[in-house]
Design a protein around this motif. Structure first.
Motif, mmCIF file in Angstrom:
data_model
loop_
_atom_site.group_PDB
_atom_site.id
_atom_site.type_symbol
_atom_site.label_atom_id
_atom_site.label_comp_id
_atom_site.label_asym_id
_atom_site.label_seq_id
_atom_site.Cartn_x
_atom_site.Cartn_y
_atom_site.Cartn_z
ATOM 1 N N PHE A 17 0.868 -1.251 0.043
ATOM 2 C CA PHE A 17 -0.172 0.082 -0.042
ATOM 3 C C PHE A 17 1.002 1.323 0.183
ATOM 4 C CE2 PHE A 17 -3.570 -2.623 1.447
ATOM 5 C CZ PHE A 17 -4.544 -2.258 0.695
ATOM 6 N N ARG A 18 1.928 1.285 1.122
ATOM 7 C CA ARG A 18 2.483 2.460 0.884
ATOM 8 C C ARG A 18 3.369 2.659 -0.342
ATOM 9 N NH1 ARG A 18 4.971 2.739 7.168
ATOM 10 N NH2 ARG A 18 3.518 1.954 8.193
ATOM 11 N N MET A 19 3.770 1.842 -0.674
ATOM 12 C CA MET A 19 4.548 1.877 -2.292
ATOM 13 C C MET A 19 3.939 2.552 -3.344
ATOM 14 S SD MET A 19 6.623 -1.323 -4.208
ATOM 15 C CE MET A 19 5.268 -1.947 -5.121
ATOM 16 N N GLY A 61 -5.562 9.308 0.601
ATOM 17 C CA GLY A 61 -6.380 10.094 0.092
ATOM 18 C C GLY A 61 -6.846 10.280 -1.384
ATOM 19 N N GLN A 62 -6.147 9.489 -2.213
ATOM 20 C CA GLN A 62 -6.281 9.763 -3.690
ATOM 21 C C GLN A 62 -6.600 8.147 -4.449
ATOM 22 O OE1 GLN A 62 -3.332 12.576 -5.740
ATOM 23 N NE2 GLN A 62 -2.637 12.865 -3.617
ATOM 24 N N ASP A 63 -5.609 7.400 -4.125
ATOM 25 C CA ASP A 63 -5.813 6.217 -4.771
ATOM 26 C C ASP A 63 -6.702 5.167 -4.240
ATOM 27 O OD1 ASP A 63 -4.029 6.881 -6.902
ATOM 28 O OD2 ASP A 63 -2.281 6.334 -5.621
ATOM 29 N N SER A 64 -6.774 4.061 -4.780
ATOM 30 C CA SER A 64 -7.758 2.835 -4.502
ATOM 31 C C SER A 64 -7.342 1.683 -4.431
ATOM 32 C CB SER A 64 -9.192 3.181 -5.041
ATOM 33 O OG SER A 64 -8.964 2.696 -6.343
ATOM 34 N N MET A 65 -7.939 0.654 -3.668
ATOM 35 C CA MET A 65 -7.471 -0.838 -4.092
ATOM 36 C C MET A 65 -8.793 -1.721 -4.171
ATOM 37 S SD MET A 65 -8.835 -2.614 -1.248
ATOM 38 C CE MET A 65 -7.837 -4.196 -0.767
ATOM 39 N N LEU A 66 -8.792 -2.956 -4.749
ATOM 40 C CA LEU A 66 -9.844 -3.715 -4.881
ATOM 41 C C LEU A 66 -9.477 -5.115 -4.236
ATOM 42 C CD1 LEU A 66 -12.175 -3.739 -7.955
ATOM 43 C CD2 LEU A 66 -11.404 -5.884 -6.801
ATOM 44 N N HIS A 67 -10.647 -5.600 -3.689
ATOM 45 C CA HIS A 67 -10.515 -6.957 -2.918
ATOM 46 C C HIS A 67 -11.843 -7.651 -3.382
ATOM 47 C CE1 HIS A 67 -12.321 -6.309 1.360
ATOM 48 N NE2 HIS A 67 -12.973 -5.625 0.454
ATOM 49 N N LEU A 68 -11.719 -8.950 -2.940
ATOM 50 C CA LEU A 68 -12.843 -9.919 -3.094
ATOM 51 C C LEU A 68 -13.531 -10.640 -2.172
ATOM 52 C CD1 LEU A 68 -10.678 -11.149 -6.169
ATOM 53 C CD2 LEU A 68 -12.863 -10.186 -6.592
ATOM 54 N N ASN A 117 -4.033 3.177 5.633
ATOM 55 C CA ASN A 117 -3.182 3.895 4.499
ATOM 56 C C ASN A 117 -4.045 5.043 3.942
ATOM 57 O OD1 ASN A 117 -0.279 2.967 4.776
ATOM 58 N ND2 ASN A 117 -1.675 1.278 4.758
ATOM 59 N N ASP A 118 -5.349 5.277 4.448
ATOM 60 C CA ASP A 118 -6.362 6.263 3.752
ATOM 61 C C ASP A 118 -6.458 5.900 2.261
ATOM 62 O OD1 ASP A 118 -8.044 8.280 3.539
ATOM 63 O OD2 ASP A 118 -6.571 9.912 3.474
ATOM 64 N N THR A 177 -6.999 2.994 -9.202
ATOM 65 C CA THR A 177 -6.947 1.649 -8.612
ATOM 66 C C THR A 177 -5.616 1.063 -8.941
ATOM 67 O OG1 THR A 177 -9.247 1.057 -9.139
ATOM 68 C CG2 THR A 177 -7.866 -0.722 -8.612
ATOM 69 N N LYS A 178 -4.846 0.868 -7.901
ATOM 70 C CA LYS A 178 -3.417 0.597 -7.785
ATOM 71 C C LYS A 178 -3.149 -1.178 -7.572
ATOM 72 C CE LYS A 178 -1.842 4.640 -9.103
ATOM 73 N NZ LYS A 178 -1.341 5.409 -8.184
ATOM 74 N N ILE A 179 -3.846 -1.777 -6.785
ATOM 75 C CA ILE A 179 -3.674 -3.114 -6.304
ATOM 76 C C ILE A 179 -5.120 -3.667 -6.407
ATOM 77 C CG2 ILE A 179 -2.636 -4.336 -4.633
ATOM 78 C CD1 ILE A 179 -1.543 -2.018 -3.041
#
Length: 347
Positions: free
Chosen positions: A88-90, A95-102, A116-117, A144-146
């Motif tokens: 996440f930190r990488m 406050g800007q980016d997003s992640m997606l999980h299932l 990590n906001d 979406t980064k991860i």
């Protein structure tokens, strides 16, 4: 096309890593006066007055031999949770980016996103707990980064179809993190065998499950040398202590014992999966490729409390979306499993 530098946070690209005393000196010496250690010794035992190898070189070399990868493709963390947090930190700007999980899936992805906001996006697994790839790709945003894929999945226990994961890797220009904490219990190849094909692939594994080292907190991330280099750049300098490195090296020499334990756990898992459906309160037993079983019962809360009263602790997952009425049961010893079955039968 995936380009790592396109998704790494700009401040991470620019930063210089902390340079420890053990980074600045490499070689042989007889007098070490550079790291402000206690040169009289340690009250905890021999060797522990010195800082550990910050890059875990010996341990990575041995893991690389066993896993069929290069040492430069390995990151070691204080449990897999440290690798998750550092990913996440990488790449995710707070406050800007997003992640997606299932979901339903491992809860630390969500916890780390909040910490990590990072905006949390979710696509529910199908009723048979598989990944709806087209729906996932429709949900992907420019921010979406991860994407996290747990396989075998926790708490459902099943492998995610490899074709689905491959489609995701080929179509998504961010990091696809395949969490394989339970892969040793599955009859399937690890995604570490395909690291060369996919520069955006990160594979998580752990010593906590099959290796029986949960108390030592040692997790692994496998990826391209470029991704690993960034993780090494942003990690705390001495994140794996000396005792953990020593004990892990000893464990790695016991491959036969590992296989014996895995075989016994899988055998007990199969016996449980045969016995559980015969019990009146059990409605469904889901297929498992892990060292636990997801079981749907008529009264999850009532059965959970009844088992607790008899000193048996399972995990109540009935409040998790997609797992209504379900308990997650870890495969125990033969005696523990028999005690569990008797307690459920008596409910």
């Amino acid at each position: 096309m995936f380009k790592l530098n396109d998704i790494i946070r700009p401040n991470v690209l620019k930063m210089k890593p902390y340079s420890s005393a053990r980074d600045e000196f490499k070689g042989a010496a007889s007098v070490f006066l550079d790291a402000n250690e206690n040169n009289l010794g340690s009250l905890a035992g021999e060797n522990y007055n010195r800082y550990p190898d910050p890059h875990q070189r010996k341990l990575k070399e041995r893991i690389a031999e066993i896993k069929g990868v290069q040492p430069e493709q390995i990151f070691l963390g204080n449990g897999s949770d440290e690798a998750i947090d550092l990913l996440f930190r990488m790449v995710c700007r707070p406050g800007q980016d997003s992640m997606l999980h299932l979901p339903p899936t491992y809860g630390m992805y969500e916890v780390s996103a909040h910490l990590n906001d990072v905006t949390l996006e979710a696509v529910q697994l199908t009723p048979d707990y598989q990944m709806p790839v087209e729906e996932v790709l429709l949900q992907v945003k420019p921010t979406t980064k991860i994407i996290f894929v747990c396989s075998p999945n926790n708490p459902t226990g099943n492998l995610i179809e490899p074709d689905s994961i491959e489609d995701l890797l080929r179509s998504f220009n961010g990091l696809v993190v395949v969490d394989e904490a339970y892969i040793d219990f599955a009859q399937a190849p690890s995604w570490t065998t395909r690291l060369q094909e996919f520069p955006n692939l990160v594979v998580l594994q752990t010593f906590s499950k099959a290796w029986g080292m949960a108390g030592l907190r040692l997790g692994l991330a496998f990826a391209s040398p470029e991704i690993i280099a960034v993780l090494d750049k942003i990690k705390p300098p001495y994140n794996i202590n000396e005792a953990t490195q020593e004990l892990a090296l000893q464990a790695l020499e016991r491959q036969e014992a590992l296989q014996d334990m895995v075989e016994e756990i899988v055998q007990e898992r199969e016996l449980l999966m045969q016995a559980l459906p015969t019990l009146a309160t059990v409605e469904k037993v889901y297929p498992s490729d892990a060292n636990f079983i997801l079981v749907k019962v008529k009264d999850a809360d009532g059965l959970y409390k009844s088992l607790l009263n008899k000193g048996i602790v399972v995990r109540n997952r009935s409040s998790v979306p997609g797992c209504s009425g379900c308990l997650r049961v870890t495969v125990g010893t033969l005696e523990e499993n028999q005690e569990l079955l008797k307690a459920i039968a008596a409910f």
